[in-house]
Write a protein that holds these residues in place. Structure first.
Motif, PDB file in Angstrom:
ATOM      1  N   TRP A 259       5.110   3.194  -2.516  1.00  0.00           N
ATOM      2  CA  TRP A 259       4.430   1.975  -2.082  1.00  0.00           C
ATOM      3  C   TRP A 259       5.291   1.242  -1.064  1.00  0.00           C
ATOM      4  CZ3 TRP A 259      -0.408   0.131  -3.855  1.00  0.00           C
ATOM      5  CH2 TRP A 259      -1.013   0.949  -4.813  1.00  0.00           C
TER       6      TRP A 259
ATOM      7  N   ARG B 230       5.907   3.931  -8.663  1.00  0.00           N
ATOM      8  CA  ARG B 230       4.647   4.451  -8.115  1.00  0.00           C
ATOM      9  C   ARG B 230       3.458   4.123  -9.007  1.00  0.00           C
ATOM     10  NH1 ARG B 230       4.802  10.494  -8.781  1.00  0.00           N
ATOM     11  NH2 ARG B 230       4.374   9.779 -10.906  1.00  0.00           N
ATOM     12  N   ASP B 231       3.632   4.287 -10.299  1.00  0.00           N
ATOM     13  CA  ASP B 231       2.500   4.196 -11.226  1.00  0.00           C
ATOM     14  C   ASP B 231       2.243   2.789 -11.757  1.00  0.00           C
ATOM     15  OD1 ASP B 231       2.313   6.941 -10.929  1.00  0.00           O
ATOM     16  OD2 ASP B 231       3.466   7.372 -12.751  1.00  0.00           O
TER      17      ASP B 231
ATOM     18  N   ARG C  39       0.839  -1.194   0.000  1.00  0.00           N
ATOM     19  CA  ARG C  39       0.000   0.000   0.000  1.00  0.00           C
ATOM     20  C   ARG C  39       0.885   1.258   0.000  1.00  0.00           C
ATOM     21  NH1 ARG C  39      -5.189  -1.529   0.996  1.00  0.00           N
ATOM     22  NH2 ARG C  39      -5.849   0.639   1.183  1.00  0.00           N
TER      23      ARG C  39
ATOM     24  N   ALA D 278       0.541  -4.803  -5.498  1.00  0.00           N
ATOM     25  CA  ALA D 278      -0.594  -4.777  -4.576  1.00  0.00           C
ATOM     26  C   ALA D 278      -1.670  -5.763  -5.023  1.00  0.00           C
ATOM     27  CB  ALA D 278      -1.164  -3.365  -4.487  1.00  0.00           C
ATOM     28  N   ARG D 279      -2.009  -5.727  -6.287  1.00  0.00           N
ATOM     29  CA  ARG D 279      -3.037  -6.635  -6.792  1.00  0.00           C
ATOM     30  C   ARG D 279      -2.579  -8.085  -6.711  1.00  0.00           C
ATOM     31  NH1 ARG D 279      -4.333  -4.709 -12.653  1.00  0.00           N
ATOM     32  NH2 ARG D 279      -5.714  -6.549 -12.546  1.00  0.00           N
TER      33      ARG D 279
ATOM     34  N   PRO E 129       1.186  -0.691  -7.930  1.00  0.00           N
ATOM     35  CA  PRO E 129      -0.175  -1.207  -8.124  1.00  0.00           C
ATOM     36  C   PRO E 129      -0.219  -2.668  -8.553  1.00  0.00           C
ATOM     37  CG  PRO E 129       0.030   0.996  -9.057  1.00  0.00           C
ATOM     38  CD  PRO E 129       1.412   0.570  -8.677  1.00  0.00           C
TER      39      PRO E 129
ATOM     40  N   SER F  94       3.875   9.069  -1.414  1.00  0.00           N
ATOM     41  CA  SER F  94       3.439   8.381  -2.636  1.00  0.00           C
ATOM     42  C   SER F  94       4.136   7.053  -2.882  1.00  0.00           C
ATOM     43  CB  SER F  94       3.673   9.288  -3.854  1.00  0.00           C
ATOM     44  OG  SER F  94       2.906  10.467  -3.755  1.00  0.00           O
TER      45      SER F  94
END
Length: 469
Positions: A160, A202-203, A79, A210-211, A207, A158
């Motif tokens: 993760w 970050r972008d 996160r 995380a998924r 993500p 920002s």
């Protein structure tokens, strides 16, 4: 007597120091004369006596050790730092004990500047420096947020973070994602390449991870990965090749299964596979979970934190809670990259000494003889270092077994009293950042804490013992 004459009869052996040498000779039938010599202790003799006679100490240290050995580590989420670390805008975390911009070293300043540029709080280096110098950014230690960060350890809202949980005690610990080696933010670099990589992490990378982590049927047991690393030639601090490959093995299936652009997934897998230190940022919060489990045990002399910010080295103990005991950070001695040399190295920096606090890293160098090709020294040095660390610790961790020592558990639980009595200091292996902001990594080597940290901890623990009497 000639050299040949030395072998003409039974050897006469005199041994000084630890008994492991004389014991080995006696097992082979060789007589040994032991000399009871030890390095000079340090600290006030009255403090040493008060601590040694504290009736709480033995039971308290047993409790602290039991908590450390029992703690587990499961990867449960990934996160943004702002969500899990409570970071307000214009707040940055850093490694080591508390620090001001004025006291920050070159690589720490470089990382703080880079983080301000990454977050868009400043448009250029000069603007970032003015913002930081004016106190426009709050600086707080990672350890104050149940987090850790390698080298400068700078973590911004920002970025993760790995989110790990102790399934035994329920504690949580966090760490940002590893950028790789060389010219990276944690080493004080902040050029366009560094900022571009951070933006991609970050972008895209964050993500995706995380998924992937949330889709796993069972959380990744990072403690088990760390234990297996020691069986495969890693020591968990500066050699993480096996651990990073195991992390890639576990994360690849859920990443590939995502409904995500193939190019993004391929880039993520390529990045993880090409980063030999990727798993360090999973190992560090694993160690943090274990050592945090031993916090606040009155009477315990166990060290729970060793950490450096490039200016100061700080330790905390189980018996004194969140209080820092600090001294000047020392400059590592080791091997350098390219044309860099000793004059280019900054004093010791990073939260990654949590690995040695847990008993791996420099304490388990015997498990990773190849580490000497990276940090300096010889294979016998690595073996001797681990043997010596057993003299400073309260226990052996059976989960972290060292094959070359007959699967003996790693030396775990640094004892302030043993450090003071022997005069020996814990051994840490570490990366070296360039002294000048923006340089990046210049090498890797070996370093020890300053005595002042342990003298301060000894004095405080002795005072606690007197107060409890």
């Amino acid at each position: 007597m000639t050299l040949g004459g030395l072998l003409g009869g039974p050897p006469a052996v005199v041994a000084a120091g630890v008994d492991v040498f004389s014991a080995a000779l006696r097992e082979q039938g060789t007589p040994v004369a032991d000399v009871d010599w030890r390095p000079p202790s340090f600290g006030d003799p009255a403090d040493l006596t008060a601590l040694a006679l504290d009736p709480r100490r033995a039971a308290a240290n047993r409790t602290a050790v039991e908590r450390v050995l029992a703690a587990g580590s499961h990867l449960v989420d990934v996160r943004p730092a702002r969500e899990v670390l409570g970071l307000d805008d214009r707040t940055l975390l850093h490694s080591g004990p508390p620090l001001t911009w004025e006291a920050a070293s070159g690589p720490m300043r470089g990382a703080l500047v880079g983080a301000c540029l990454f977050e868009g709080w400043a448009s250029d280096v000069e603007g970032a420096e003015r913002l930081l110098a004016a106190g426009g950014v709050t600086l707080e230690p990672c350890h104050h947020h149940s987090a850790v960060g390698p080298m400068a350890g700078v973590t911004s809202p920002s970025m993760w973070t790995w989110c790990l949980e102790d399934p035994v005690g329920g504690g949580r610990a966090y760490c940002n994602l590893n950028e790789g080696l060389g010219k990276v933010l944690r080493m004080g670099a902040f050029d366009e390449g560094v900022l571009t990589r951070l933006a991609w992490m970050r972008d895209v990378l964050g993500p995706l991870l995380a998924r992937a982590v949330r889709s796993m049927a069972e959380p990744l047991d990072v403690k088990a990965v760390l234990a297996q690393m020691l069986q495969m030639g890693d020591e968990g601090h500066n050699r993480n090749r096996a651990g990073s490959l195991m992390a890639l093995r576990e994360l690849s299936p859920p990443l590939v299964a995502l409904d995500a652009p193939r190019g993004d997934v391929a880039a993520a897998l390529r990045f993880i596979g090409g980063n030999e230190h990727f798993s360090l940022n999973l190992g560090m919060p694993t160690a943090k979970l274990a050592m945090d489990a031993a916090r606040d045990v009155p009477g315990s002399t166990m060290v729970t934190v060793m950490s450096r910010n490039g200016t100061e080295f700080g330790v905390q103990t189980a018996g004194t809670g969140d209080r820092w005991f600090t001294g000047p950070a020392q400059t590592p001695v080791g091997l350098f990259l390219g044309d860099y040399g000793p004059d280019d190295a900054n004093p010791d920096i990073g939260d990654s000494a949590i690995m040695e606090t847990y008993g791996v890293g420099g304490f388990s160098m015997a498990a990773a003889p190849a580490i000497v090709r990276f940090v300096g020294g010889t294979v016998p040095d690595a073996l001797a270092t681990t043997e010596r660390m057993y003299q400073l610790t309260l226990a052996e961790n059976p989960a972290m077994a060292i094959p070359v020592l007959g699967f003996r558990g790693a030396p775990t639980g640094i004892d302030v009293l043993s450090v003071a009595r022997t005069g020996w200091l814990p051994q840490i292996n570490t990366g070296m950042a360039g002294r000048v902001a923006g340089t990046g990594q210049v090498g890797a080597g070996l370093v020890q804490p300053p005595r002042e940290c342990f003298e301060g901890a000894l004095s405080a623990l002795a005072q606690e013992a007197r107060s409890a009497a």
